[in-house]
Design an enzyme around this catalytic site. Structure first.
Site, PDB file in Angstrom:
ATOM      1  N   ARG A  30     -12.923   7.659   4.166  1.00  0.00           N
ATOM      2  CA  ARG A  30     -12.115   6.892   3.200  1.00  0.00           C
ATOM      3  C   ARG A  30     -11.810   7.719   1.952  1.00  0.00           C
ATOM      4  O   ARG A  30     -10.837   7.462   1.248  1.00  0.00           O
ATOM      5  CB  ARG A  30     -12.814   5.580   2.837  1.00  0.00           C
ATOM      6  CG  ARG A  30     -12.056   4.754   1.808  1.00  0.00           C
ATOM      7  CD  ARG A  30     -12.358   3.271   1.834  1.00  0.00           C
ATOM      8  NE  ARG A  30     -13.752   2.960   1.973  1.00  0.00           N
ATOM      9  CZ  ARG A  30     -14.691   3.105   1.026  1.00  0.00           C
ATOM     10  NH1 ARG A  30     -14.367   3.582  -0.161  1.00  0.00           N
ATOM     11  NH2 ARG A  30     -15.939   2.784   1.257  1.00  0.00           N
ATOM     12  N   ASP A  89      10.834   5.142  -7.572  1.00  0.00           N
ATOM     13  CA  ASP A  89      10.827   4.973  -6.115  1.00  0.00           C
ATOM     14  C   ASP A  89      12.027   5.757  -5.587  1.00  0.00           C
ATOM     15  O   ASP A  89      13.179   5.376  -5.780  1.00  0.00           O
ATOM     16  CB  ASP A  89      10.922   3.489  -5.748  1.00  0.00           C
ATOM     17  CG  ASP A  89      10.781   3.255  -4.239  1.00  0.00           C
ATOM     18  OD1 ASP A  89      11.101   4.175  -3.457  1.00  0.00           O
ATOM     19  OD2 ASP A  89      10.389   2.141  -3.850  1.00  0.00           O
ATOM     20  N   LYS A 105      10.018   5.668   5.934  1.00  0.00           N
ATOM     21  CA  LYS A 105      11.469   5.814   6.023  1.00  0.00           C
ATOM     22  C   LYS A 105      11.851   7.275   6.304  1.00  0.00           C
ATOM     23  O   LYS A 105      11.467   7.827   7.311  1.00  0.00           O
ATOM     24  CB  LYS A 105      12.106   5.283   4.734  1.00  0.00           C
ATOM     25  CG  LYS A 105      11.561   3.921   4.292  1.00  0.00           C
ATOM     26  CD  LYS A 105      11.890   2.820   5.258  1.00  0.00           C
ATOM     27  CE  LYS A 105      11.716   1.438   4.693  1.00  0.00           C
ATOM     28  NZ  LYS A 105      10.492   0.749   5.062  1.00  0.00           N
TER      29      LYS A 105
HETATM   30  C1  LIG Z   1      12.701   1.484  -1.348  1.00  0.00           C
HETATM   31  C2  LIG Z   1      11.437   0.978  -0.715  1.00  0.00           C
HETATM   32  N1  LIG Z   1      10.281   1.147  -1.365  1.00  0.00           N
HETATM   33  C3  LIG Z   1       9.112   0.728  -0.818  1.00  0.00           C
HETATM   34  C4  LIG Z   1       9.072   0.098   0.409  1.00  0.00           C
HETATM   35  C5  LIG Z   1       7.766  -0.350   0.993  1.00  0.00           C
HETATM   36  O1  LIG Z   1       7.353   0.572   1.946  1.00  0.00           O
HETATM   37  P1  LIG Z   1       6.446   0.239   3.242  1.00  0.00           P
HETATM   38  O2  LIG Z   1       7.239  -0.667   4.127  1.00  0.00           O
HETATM   39  O3  LIG Z   1       6.178   1.582   3.808  1.00  0.00           O
HETATM   40  O4  LIG Z   1       5.210  -0.422   2.731  1.00  0.00           O
HETATM   41  C6  LIG Z   1      10.256  -0.082   1.132  1.00  0.00           C
HETATM   42  C7  LIG Z   1      10.228  -0.747   2.450  1.00  0.00           C
HETATM   43  O5  LIG Z   1      11.251  -1.149   2.967  1.00  0.00           O
HETATM   44  C8  LIG Z   1      11.471   0.373   0.545  1.00  0.00           C
HETATM   45  O6  LIG Z   1      12.651   0.216   1.186  1.00  0.00           O
END
Ligand SMILES: Cc1ncc(COP(=O)(O)O)c(C=O)c1O
Length: 383
Positions: A56, A181, A206
């Site tokens: 972990r 993000d 993604k």
């Molecule tokens: C722009 C964005 N940030 C964060 C996330 C969250 O990621 P995860 O699905 O890997 O937890 C997503 C998921 O669709 C996303 O599109």
């Protein structure tokens, strides 16, 4: 003998070769997978390798993807997480009760919803701003109180583009840190730290992985400061760690990141241009089109493309939009984004009651297929 200055390798080379990290034990040019959850101590009870005690805390297989991502982002360090949500929440959980967060009203809906609930129960303040309004972010920050300014650019699903440098200036002037993000832009198109960001978040489920076969997240930091220490502690103690096989798949996916993202950008632009002005289309929402409100910032901030994500407003309302989805044969009907195959989704249905996404919008994630096949499919689906 004259010293020959080593030429810094390009990001594409770094990505394709995963920084040329060779497995020390075997010489393998791809890393080993380390499923061990615990690590040996010698007869004097000393760890055989000081970094590894329990799974972990740290997995030996994380380093390859973390080192590559840190290098591509121009960051000081990177950390993998079990999901993009876990990565984002590690930043929020590193704040202290009473701290204030500023975030956009339009962003990944799952995170916006969770942030609102979490802030409420953890005694954090949260104010949302309109990402389409260039002065809203600065006006929402509270000097001395705001600790975290959160942005997503381009943001889901309007693909508004937020000026990272301006956001960083406003955040820093108020004593806050800026988290970006950058899931949709990826380090291929934008390196937020170069524009002043402190922390960058990726849903590695993604584009970074790119094959819709893992759920993973990542954070990178401009500097290993006190906030970063708390973030590391949250991962270790709260345990939102990535599986060893997923970490391996991620480093493999990242080797083709540049090819995939560039192809997706090229095809998304061709697709957007083709359907812009189409008789059955109300609007094409894509930052690569000059009419998009974020186009000018995107031209300055995004390097080499505008991303693979776009939305289409279908004329005739929600029913017409859902009929288009029904008739698609090449696009795959599924949520998510950033994989090699193109996905189509009706965002309102996914987000449900209360979603700000108009019901006649379809969200498309353009993959790496032959773009004419995608155009022909959507053309026949539009009817
Ligand atoms: C722009 C964005 N940030 C964060 C996330 C969250 O990621 P995860 O699905 O890997 O937890 C997503 C998921 O669709 C996303 O599109």
């Amino acid at each position: 003998m004259a010293m020959v200055k080593e030429k810094k390798l390009s990001a594409e080379t770094i990505s394709a070769q995963a920084l040329h990290q060779i497995d020390e034990m075997t010489g393998g040019i791809t890393p080993a997978i380390h499923p061990s959850s615990t690590f040996l101590r010698d007869e004097n009870y000393q760890l055989i390798n000081a970094r590894h005690s329990y799974g972990r805390d740290e997995n030996p297989g994380y380093a390859v993807a973390e080192n590559v991502l840190a290098e591509l982002e121009g960051a000081s360090a990177a950390l993998l997480f079990s999901s993009g949500m876990a990565a984002a929440m590690a930043v929020v959980q590193s704040l202290r009760p009473g701290d204030h967060i500023v975030a956009p009203r339009v962003m990944y809906w799952g995170l916006r919803n969770w942030m609102s609930k979490f802030c409420d129960t953890w005694g954090l303040g949260l104010d949302l701003f309109d990402s389409a309004d260039p002065v809203a972010l600065a006006n929402t920050i509270r000097k001395g109180k705001t600790r975290l300014v959160w942005i997503e650019t381009p943001c889901n699903p309007t693909w508004d583009v937020i000026d990272i440098a301006a956001a960083a200036e406003s955040a820093h002037a108020a004593g806050a840190c800026l988290a970006v993000d950058s899931t949709v832009a990826t380090p291929v198109l934008t390196q937020p730290i170069k524009h002043g960001a402190d922390i960058v978040i990726h849903s590695a489920s993604k584009y970074l992985n790119g094959h819709c076969d893992i759920i993973a997240g990542a954070l990178v930091t401009a500097r290993e400061d006190e906030l970063w220490e708390r973030v590391c502690e949250v991962r270790t103690q709260a345990g939102a760690i990535l599986g060893s096989f997923e970490a391996w798949l991620l480093q493999r996916g990242m080797r083709t990141l540049f090819l995939r993202v560039r192809k997706a950008c090229e095809s998304a632009l061709a697709f957007a241009q083709h359907f812009d002005g189409h008789a059955n289309v109300g609007a094409v929402i894509y930052p690569g089109l000059p009419g998009h409100p974020g186009h000018e910032i995107a031209r300055r901030q995004m390097d080499g493309g505008f991303g693979g994500m776009l939305c289409i407003q279908v004329k005739g309302g929600a029913e017409a939009a859902l009929n288009v989805v029904k008739r698609c044969k090449v696009f795959t009907r599924a949520t998510s984004l950033g994989g090699v195959e193109s996905l189509i989704e009706h965002r309102y249905t996914i987000e449900g009651e209360g979603s700000p996404v108009p019901r006649d919008w379809l969200r498309l994630s353009i993959g790496i297929e032959f773009v004419d096949d995608l155009i022909a499919d959507f053309e026949q689906a539009l009817g």
